[in-house]
Design a protein around this motif. Structure first.
Motif, PDB file in Angstrom:
ATOM      1  N   VAL A 146      40.664  11.906 -47.664  1.00  0.00           N
ATOM      2  CA  VAL A 146      39.902  12.235 -46.447  1.00  0.00           C
ATOM      3  C   VAL A 146      40.599  11.633 -45.241  1.00  0.00           C
ATOM      4  O   VAL A 146      40.949  10.453 -45.247  1.00  0.00           O
ATOM      5  N   GLN A 147      40.789  12.451 -44.232  1.00  0.00           N
ATOM      6  CA  GLN A 147      41.357  11.962 -42.973  1.00  0.00           C
ATOM      7  C   GLN A 147      40.407  12.298 -41.835  1.00  0.00           C
ATOM      8  O   GLN A 147      39.849  13.394 -41.793  1.00  0.00           O
ATOM      9  N   LEU A 148      40.258  11.342 -40.932  1.00  0.00           N
ATOM     10  CA  LEU A 148      39.367  11.498 -39.791  1.00  0.00           C
ATOM     11  C   LEU A 148      40.150  11.210 -38.515  1.00  0.00           C
ATOM     12  O   LEU A 148      40.817  10.170 -38.421  1.00  0.00           O
ATOM     13  N   VAL A 149      40.050  12.112 -37.539  1.00  0.00           N
ATOM     14  CA  VAL A 149      40.767  11.928 -36.285  1.00  0.00           C
ATOM     15  C   VAL A 149      39.796  12.127 -35.127  1.00  0.00           C
ATOM     16  O   VAL A 149      39.252  13.222 -34.943  1.00  0.00           O
ATOM     17  N   GLU A 150      39.599  11.051 -34.356  1.00  0.00           N
ATOM     18  CA  GLU A 150      38.691  11.112 -33.222  1.00  0.00           C
ATOM     19  C   GLU A 150      39.423  11.529 -31.952  1.00  0.00           C
ATOM     20  O   GLU A 150      40.619  11.278 -31.799  1.00  0.00           O
ATOM     21  N   SER A 151      38.670  12.134 -31.027  1.00  0.00           N
ATOM     22  CA  SER A 151      39.198  12.484 -29.709  1.00  0.00           C
ATOM     23  C   SER A 151      38.043  12.570 -28.735  1.00  0.00           C
ATOM     24  O   SER A 151      36.873  12.570 -29.149  1.00  0.00           O
ATOM     25  N   GLY A 152      38.379  12.631 -27.445  1.00  0.00           N
ATOM     26  CA  GLY A 152      37.362  12.838 -26.432  1.00  0.00           C
ATOM     27  C   GLY A 152      36.990  11.612 -25.620  1.00  0.00           C
ATOM     28  O   GLY A 152      36.194  11.707 -24.684  1.00  0.00           O
ATOM     29  N   PRO A 191      29.258   5.223 -14.680  1.00  0.00           N
ATOM     30  CA  PRO A 191      27.893   5.037 -15.175  1.00  0.00           C
ATOM     31  C   PRO A 191      27.026   6.242 -14.840  1.00  0.00           C
ATOM     32  O   PRO A 191      27.112   6.797 -13.730  1.00  0.00           O
ATOM     33  N   GLY A 192      26.219   6.656 -15.807  1.00  0.00           N
ATOM     34  CA  GLY A 192      25.398   7.842 -15.648  1.00  0.00           C
ATOM     35  C   GLY A 192      26.071   9.127 -16.081  1.00  0.00           C
ATOM     36  O   GLY A 192      25.411  10.173 -16.174  1.00  0.00           O
ATOM     37  N   GLY A 193      27.355   9.043 -16.366  1.00  0.00           N
ATOM     38  CA  GLY A 193      28.107  10.229 -16.770  1.00  0.00           C
ATOM     39  C   GLY A 193      27.968  10.543 -18.248  1.00  0.00           C
ATOM     40  O   GLY A 193      27.222   9.883 -18.981  1.00  0.00           O
ATOM     41  N   SER A 194      28.705  11.568 -18.672  1.00  0.00           N
ATOM     42  CA  SER A 194      28.635  12.039 -20.055  1.00  0.00           C
ATOM     43  C   SER A 194      30.025  12.206 -20.641  1.00  0.00           C
ATOM     44  O   SER A 194      30.998  12.451 -19.910  1.00  0.00           O
ATOM     45  N   LEU A 195      30.104  12.077 -21.958  1.00  0.00           N
ATOM     46  CA  LEU A 195      31.313  12.366 -22.713  1.00  0.00           C
ATOM     47  C   LEU A 195      30.890  12.957 -24.048  1.00  0.00           C
ATOM     48  O   LEU A 195      29.802  12.641 -24.555  1.00  0.00           O
ATOM     49  N   ARG A 196      31.760  13.783 -24.619  1.00  0.00           N
ATOM     50  CA  ARG A 196      31.538  14.262 -25.979  1.00  0.00           C
ATOM     51  C   ARG A 196      32.739  13.878 -26.841  1.00  0.00           C
ATOM     52  O   ARG A 196      33.865  14.288 -26.570  1.00  0.00           O
ATOM     53  N   LEU A 197      32.469  13.094 -27.839  1.00  0.00           N
ATOM     54  CA  LEU A 197      33.506  12.700 -28.789  1.00  0.00           C
ATOM     55  C   LEU A 197      33.526  13.677 -29.959  1.00  0.00           C
ATOM     56  O   LEU A 197      32.485  14.203 -30.360  1.00  0.00           O
ATOM     57  N   SER A 198      34.718  13.882 -30.501  1.00  0.00           N
ATOM     58  CA  SER A 198      34.889  14.739 -31.674  1.00  0.00           C
ATOM     59  C   SER A 198      35.561  13.951 -32.780  1.00  0.00           C
ATOM     60  O   SER A 198      36.387  13.077 -32.515  1.00  0.00           O
ATOM     61  N   CYS A 199      35.229  14.288 -34.007  1.00  0.00           N
ATOM     62  CA  CYS A 199      35.852  13.697 -35.184  1.00  0.00           C
ATOM     63  C   CYS A 199      36.232  14.840 -36.119  1.00  0.00           C
ATOM     64  O   CYS A 199      35.352  15.435 -36.753  1.00  0.00           O
ATOM     65  N   ALA A 200      37.518  15.147 -36.156  1.00  0.00           N
ATOM     66  CA  ALA A 200      38.001  16.220 -37.024  1.00  0.00           C
ATOM     67  C   ALA A 200      38.274  15.663 -38.411  1.00  0.00           C
ATOM     68  O   ALA A 200      39.047  14.711 -38.557  1.00  0.00           O
ATOM     69  N   ALA A 201      37.640  16.249 -39.410  1.00  0.00           N
ATOM     70  CA  ALA A 201      37.761  15.765 -40.783  1.00  0.00           C
ATOM     71  C   ALA A 201      38.563  16.741 -41.630  1.00  0.00           C
ATOM     72  O   ALA A 201      38.451  17.955 -41.466  1.00  0.00           O
ATOM     73  N   SER A 202      39.363  16.197 -42.507  1.00  0.00           N
ATOM     74  CA  SER A 202      40.098  17.024 -43.458  1.00  0.00           C
ATOM     75  C   SER A 202      40.034  16.369 -44.830  1.00  0.00           C
ATOM     76  O   SER A 202      39.859  15.156 -44.940  1.00  0.00           O
ATOM     77  N   GLY A 203      40.160  17.194 -45.860  1.00  0.00           N
ATOM     78  CA  GLY A 203      40.153  16.675 -47.219  1.00  0.00           C
ATOM     79  C   GLY A 203      38.773  16.469 -47.807  1.00  0.00           C
ATOM     80  O   GLY A 203      38.627  15.877 -48.881  1.00  0.00           O
ATOM     81  N   ILE A 204      37.753  16.959 -47.123  1.00  0.00           N
ATOM     82  CA  ILE A 204      36.386  16.792 -47.627  1.00  0.00           C
ATOM     83  C   ILE A 204      36.012  17.971 -48.507  1.00  0.00           C
ATOM     84  O   ILE A 204      36.044  19.117 -48.055  1.00  0.00           O
ATOM     85  N   ILE A 205      35.681  17.692 -49.760  1.00  0.00           N
ATOM     86  CA  ILE A 205      35.245  18.744 -50.678  1.00  0.00           C
ATOM     87  C   ILE A 205      33.833  18.467 -51.175  1.00  0.00           C
ATOM     88  O   ILE A 205      33.292  19.215 -51.969  1.00  0.00           O
ATOM     89  N   ASP A 206      33.249  17.390 -50.670  1.00  0.00           N
ATOM     90  CA  ASP A 206      31.926  16.983 -51.122  1.00  0.00           C
ATOM     91  C   ASP A 206      30.839  17.847 -50.514  1.00  0.00           C
ATOM     92  O   ASP A 206      30.900  18.162 -49.318  1.00  0.00           O
ATOM     93  N   ARG A 207      29.820  18.197 -51.285  1.00  0.00           N
ATOM     94  CA  ARG A 207      28.683  18.930 -50.734  1.00  0.00           C
ATOM     95  C   ARG A 207      27.693  17.943 -50.138  1.00  0.00           C
ATOM     96  O   ARG A 207      27.059  18.238 -49.135  1.00  0.00           O
ATOM     97  N   TRP A 208      27.567  16.778 -50.776  1.00  0.00           N
ATOM     98  CA  TRP A 208      26.610  15.769 -50.309  1.00  0.00           C
ATOM     99  C   TRP A 208      27.383  14.569 -49.783  1.00  0.00           C
ATOM    100  O   TRP A 208      28.145  13.948 -50.516  1.00  0.00           O
TER     101      TRP A 208
END
Length: 124
Positions: free
Chosen positions: A1-7, A13-30
Motif C-alpha cells: 500500500v502506498q499513500l501520497v498526500e497533496s493539497g 485564518p478563516g480560509g479553506s484547503l482540501r487535502l488529497s490522499c492518493a492510495a495504491s495497492g489496496i485490495i481490501d474490501r473492509w
C-alpha cells in the motif's frame, strides 16, 4: 500500500484547503483510513477517520469545520478543511488500516501504512 498526500499550503485564518490522499495497492474490501496531524514538538493526533462504508469519526477540535470523504473510483481520500485557524498548522498525513473498525480510529498506533505528509500553515 502506498499513500501520497497533496493539497497543503499556506492559507489565511478563516480560509479553506482540501487535502488529497492518493492510495495504491489496496485490495481490501473492509478497511479504515484516517487523517492525522503533527505540529513541531508535539505528538501526532488524529483529525478524522472513515471506514470503507463511509462512517466517520472526528476529533472535537475539528468537528463542524473538517469533512472526510472518499472517492473509491479514484482510490482517493479527501480532507476538506474550512474555517482554518492558526492552531491547525501542522504536517498532515493520511494512514491506512487493513482491519475494519466502525467509523475508523483516531489512534495512530492502529494504522498499518502511512503517507509522507503535506504541510498546512495557517497564518496571516
Amino acid at each position: 500500500v502506498q499513500l501520497v498526500e497533496s493539497g497543503g499550503g499556506l492559507v489565511q485564518p478563516g480560509g479553506s484547503l482540501r487535502l488529497s490522499c492518493a492510495a495504491s495497492g489496496i485490495i481490501d474490501r473492509w478497511y479504515v483510513m484516517g487523517w492525522f496531524r503533527q505540529a513541531p514538538g508535539k505528538e501526532r493526533l488524529g483529525v478524522g477517520s472513515t471506514d470503507s462504508d463511509g462512517s466517520t469519526t472526528y476529533a472535537d477540535s475539528v468537528k463542524g469545520r473538517f469533512t472526510i470523504s472518499q472517492d473509491n473510483a479514484k482510490n482517493t481520500l479527501y480532507l476538506q478543511m474550512n474555517s482554518l485557524k492558526p492552531e491547525d498548522t501542522a504536517m498532515y498525513s493520511c494512514a491506512f488500516r487493513r482491519r475494519w473498525i466502525r467509523g475508523g480510529s483516531l489512534e495512530p498506533t492502529m494504522y498499518d501504512y502511512w503517507g509522507q505528509g503535506t504541510q498546512v500553515t495557517v497564518s496571516s
